[in-house]
Design an enzyme around this catalytic site. Structure first.
Site, PDB file in Angstrom:
ATOM      1  N   SER A 133       0.736  -0.812  -0.288  1.00 28.08           N
ATOM      2  CA  SER A 133      -0.122  -0.117   0.265  1.00 28.08           C
ATOM      3  C   SER A 133       0.489   1.307   0.181  1.00 28.08           C
ATOM      4  O   SER A 133       1.699   1.140   0.581  1.00 28.08           O
ATOM      5  CB  SER A 133      -0.605  -0.361   0.832  1.00 28.08           C
TER       6      SER A 133
ATOM      7  N   TYR B 195      -1.747  -1.581  10.748  1.00 30.55           N
ATOM      8  CA  TYR B 195      -1.829  -1.262   8.811  1.00 30.55           C
ATOM      9  C   TYR B 195      -0.607  -1.383   8.392  1.00 30.55           C
ATOM     10  O   TYR B 195       0.262  -2.073   7.557  1.00 30.55           O
ATOM     11  CB  TYR B 195      -2.889  -0.487   8.214  1.00 30.55           C
TER      12      TYR B 195
HETATM   13  P1  NAI Z   1     -10.900  -6.293  -0.839  1.00 32.41           P
HETATM   14  O1  NAI Z   1     -11.554  -6.239   1.143  1.00 32.41           O
HETATM   15  O2  NAI Z   1     -12.089  -6.025  -1.526  1.00 32.41           O
HETATM   16  O3  NAI Z   1     -10.575  -7.554  -1.490  1.00 32.41           O
HETATM   17  C1  NAI Z   1      -9.766  -8.558   0.174  1.00 32.41           C
HETATM   18  C2  NAI Z   1     -10.414  -9.299  -0.237  1.00 32.41           C
HETATM   19  O4  NAI Z   1      -9.228 -10.651   0.656  1.00 32.41           O
HETATM   20  C3  NAI Z   1     -11.600  -9.820  -0.086  1.00 32.41           C
HETATM   21  O5  NAI Z   1     -12.263 -11.038  -0.936  1.00 32.41           O
HETATM   22  C4  NAI Z   1     -11.797 -10.402   1.612  1.00 32.41           C
HETATM   23  O6  NAI Z   1     -12.527 -12.083   1.547  1.00 32.41           O
HETATM   24  C5  NAI Z   1     -10.064 -11.739   1.379  1.00 32.41           C
HETATM   25  N1  NAI Z   1      -9.819 -11.960   1.983  1.00 32.41           N
HETATM   26  C6  NAI Z   1      -9.435 -11.125   3.541  1.00 32.41           C
HETATM   27  N2  NAI Z   1      -8.854 -11.785   4.459  1.00 32.41           N
HETATM   28  C7  NAI Z   1      -8.548 -12.834   3.866  1.00 32.41           C
HETATM   29  C8  NAI Z   1      -6.988 -14.181   4.327  1.00 32.41           C
HETATM   30  N3  NAI Z   1      -6.990 -14.573   5.678  1.00 32.41           N
HETATM   31  N4  NAI Z   1      -7.189 -15.067   2.964  1.00 32.41           N
HETATM   32  C9  NAI Z   1      -7.334 -14.963   1.951  1.00 32.41           C
HETATM   33  N5  NAI Z   1      -8.410 -14.181   1.649  1.00 32.41           N
HETATM   34  C10 NAI Z   1      -9.274 -12.938   2.475  1.00 32.41           C
HETATM   35  O7  NAI Z   1     -10.382  -4.919  -0.522  1.00 32.41           O
HETATM   36  P2  NAI Z   1      -9.301  -4.841  -1.567  1.00 32.41           P
HETATM   37  O8  NAI Z   1      -8.724  -2.473  -1.213  1.00 32.41           O
HETATM   38  O9  NAI Z   1      -9.504  -4.930  -2.806  1.00 32.41           O
HETATM   39  O10 NAI Z   1      -7.752  -5.258  -0.760  1.00 32.41           O
HETATM   40  C11 NAI Z   1      -6.634  -5.827  -1.644  1.00 32.41           C
HETATM   41  C12 NAI Z   1      -5.631  -5.458  -1.388  1.00 32.41           C
HETATM   42  O11 NAI Z   1      -5.637  -3.960  -1.347  1.00 32.41           O
HETATM   43  C13 NAI Z   1      -4.729  -5.134   1.049  1.00 32.41           C
HETATM   44  O12 NAI Z   1      -4.036  -6.513   0.361  1.00 32.41           O
HETATM   45  C14 NAI Z   1      -5.575  -4.214   1.219  1.00 32.41           C
HETATM   46  O13 NAI Z   1      -4.310  -3.660   1.913  1.00 32.41           O
HETATM   47  C15 NAI Z   1      -5.075  -3.612  -0.048  1.00 32.41           C
HETATM   48  N6  NAI Z   1      -5.047  -2.698  -0.401  1.00 32.41           N
HETATM   49  C16 NAI Z   1      -5.978  -1.586  -1.027  1.00 32.41           C
HETATM   50  C17 NAI Z   1      -6.700  -0.483  -0.872  1.00 32.41           C
HETATM   51  C18 NAI Z   1      -7.696   0.475  -1.617  1.00 32.41           C
HETATM   52  O14 NAI Z   1      -7.919   1.925  -0.744  1.00 32.41           O
HETATM   53  N7  NAI Z   1      -8.730  -0.060  -1.415  1.00 32.41           N
HETATM   54  C19 NAI Z   1      -5.197   0.229  -1.149  1.00 32.41           C
HETATM   55  C20 NAI Z   1      -4.145   0.020  -0.381  1.00 32.41           C
HETATM   56  C21 NAI Z   1      -4.040  -0.998  -0.096  1.00 32.41           C
HETATM   57  C1  GGE Z   2      -9.549   3.230   1.084  1.00 29.41           C
HETATM   58  O1  GGE Z   2      -9.675   2.641   2.671  1.00 29.41           O
HETATM   59  C2  GGE Z   2      -8.171   1.982   2.929  1.00 29.41           C
HETATM   60  C3  GGE Z   2      -8.424   2.165   4.394  1.00 29.41           C
HETATM   61  O2  GGE Z   2      -9.411   1.675   5.225  1.00 29.41           O
HETATM   62  C4  GGE Z   2      -6.843   1.971   4.854  1.00 29.41           C
HETATM   63  C5  GGE Z   2      -6.150   2.254   4.241  1.00 29.41           C
HETATM   64  C6  GGE Z   2      -5.871   2.170   2.224  1.00 29.41           C
HETATM   65  C7  GGE Z   2      -7.455   2.635   2.317  1.00 29.41           C
HETATM   66  C8  GGE Z   2      -4.965   2.267   1.818  1.00 29.41           C
HETATM   67  O3  GGE Z   2      -3.807   1.219   1.946  1.00 29.41           O
HETATM   68  C9  GGE Z   2      -4.284   3.664   1.573  1.00 29.41           C
HETATM   69  C10 GGE Z   2      -5.080   4.354   1.148  1.00 29.41           C
HETATM   70  O4  GGE Z   2      -4.592   4.237  -0.694  1.00 29.41           O
HETATM   71  O5  GGE Z   2      -3.779   3.792   2.440  1.00 29.41           O
HETATM   72  C11 GGE Z   2      -2.834   5.492   2.664  1.00 29.41           C
HETATM   73  C12 GGE Z   2      -2.102   6.154   1.848  1.00 29.41           C
HETATM   74  C13 GGE Z   2      -0.941   6.967   2.324  1.00 29.41           C
HETATM   75  C14 GGE Z   2      -1.422   8.062   2.727  1.00 29.41           C
HETATM   76  C15 GGE Z   2      -3.545   7.570   3.361  1.00 29.41           C
HETATM   77  C16 GGE Z   2      -3.625   6.407   3.214  1.00 29.41           C
HETATM   78  O6  GGE Z   2      -4.654   6.181   4.383  1.00 29.41           O
HETATM   79  C17 GGE Z   2      -5.574   6.989   4.898  1.00 29.41           C
END
Ligand code: NAI
Ligand code: GGE
Length: 284
Positions: A147, A161
């Site tokens: 991230s 996180y």
């Molecule tokens: P999301 O919640 O839509 O997708 C994540 C998926 O991972 C879900 O389907 C969930 O069921 C699955 N998951 C959670 N725990 C698990 C486990 N123990 N084993 C297998 N699957 C599991 O969220 P998103 O945003 O698509 O997240 C994907 C990745 O992107 C994460 O690593 C998150 O930290 C990262 N991320 C997301 C950002 C955002 O703005 N959405 C920004 C930066 C990073």
């Molecule tokens: C979109 O929601 C989230 C969240 O709840 C926590 C963290 C993140 C998204 C991401 O990993 C990024 C957001 O793009 O985290 C950050 C990175 C840089 C500055 C601020 C961020 O989150 C507040």
């Protein structure tokens, strides 16, 4: 030996049934790969598979339920991938949880949940899949979702996180050289805000880490937070990831909005660093 096209390749995407992982899955299928989605949540899997059904390459995608923190389950799944596909070519370590809460309320349950999924799950992916990716001799690629939170100084309620994501980043940077010599490319995905279910951390928390959590209240609030209209579409991230794999890009960055904060962090470390001109010390 690294990936030059997706046709004939098998990609395994953790957390692939929602948000960013699903966006990556859609694009890799579209570009000719076979995709296996692995996800904790059966409700996400059912919904995701329905989105593929009837599509041109719907038979190129399959899904299985997996908690990436369960090493026994992960080992079984990796063995299945070896038996069914002769081993995978692309691993996307994307499963993660956006847990947050006041650090003074954090308990071991919160640390275990955040680090267990966000870095533990990534390590389990490398440990389970590297042997088969090396053995099949076709070369391969590992993308891990960190991230932009790993690149800036985050507020205390996102400490677990941010730390877990910084660990993903440094681990991948450190192994890239050694794996590159073996034909395995390594990329780190650094997303800014993307439309997803990231705010459902509470629903992704296993029962045994729920009792004793100090984050119950903040996670209940988090669950009500809305996805912004201007946040990026997951499929756009998917295209950046697909291009990043082909170019064996180390960093795949979706947004430039935190650039000043990234620069400020790097500059603060440099500012605190003495200019040592002692050759004996430099030699270390
Ligand atoms: P999301 O919640 O839509 O997708 C994540 C998926 O991972 C879900 O389907 C969930 O069921 C699955 N998951 C959670 N725990 C698990 C486990 N123990 N084993 C297998 N699957 C599991 O969220 P998103 O945003 O698509 O997240 C994907 C990745 O992107 C994460 O690593 C998150 O930290 C990262 N991320 C997301 C950002 C955002 O703005 N959405 C920004 C930066 C990073
Ligand atoms: C979109 O929601 C989230 C969240 O709840 C926590 C963290 C993140 C998204 C991401 O990993 C990024 C957001 O793009 O985290 C950050 C990175 C840089 C500055 C601020 C961020 O989150 C507040």
């Amino acid at each position: 030996m690294t990936i030059t096209e997706f046709a004939g390749r098998t990609a395994f995407i953790t957390g692939g049934a929602s948000g960013i992982g699903l966006g990556i899955a859609k694009v890799l299928v579209e570009r000719g790969a076979r995709v296996v989605i692995a996800d904790l949540r059966q409700d996400h899997i059912d919904k995701a598979l329905a989105e593929f059904s009837g599509g041109g390459r719907s038979n190129a995608v399959s899904a299985l339920q997996l908690d990436v923190t369960s090493r026994a389950a992960y080992a079984e799944v990796a063995a299945r991938m070896l038996a069914e596909f002769g081993g995978i070519d692309i691993l996307v370590n994307n499963a993660g949880v956006g847990l947050e809460g006041p650090i003074l309320k954090a308990t071991y349950a919160d640390y275990d949940f955040g680090f267990g999924v966000n870095i533990g799950g990534v390590i389990n992916g490398f440990v389970e899949f590297l042997p088969q990716m090396l053995a099949h001799g076709r070369g391969g690629h590992v993308v891990s979702t960190a991230s932009l939170a790993a690149e800036v100084v985050m507020p205390a309620h996102l400490a677990i996180y941010a730390a877990s994501k910084a660990a993903v980043c440094h681990y991948c940077e450190a192994v890239k050289g050694e794996l590159g010599e073996q034909g395995i490319g390594v990329s780190i995905l650094l997303p800014g805000p993307i439309k997803s279910n990231i705010h459902q951390a509470q629903q992704n928390r296993p029962e045994h880490l729920r009792s004793g959590s100090g984050f119950a209240e903040s996670e209940a609030q988090l669950a009500r937070r809305q996805v912004g209209d201007n946040w990026m579409e997951p499929e756009q991230v998917g295209h950046l990831v697909a291009d990043g794999i082909l170019a064996n890009q180390t960093y795949i960055v979706t947004h430039g909005i935190f650039k000043d904060w990234q620069r400020a962090r790097a500059q603060a470390v440099l500012d605190a660093t003495p200019d040592v001109e002692n050759a004996a010390v430099r030699g270390i």
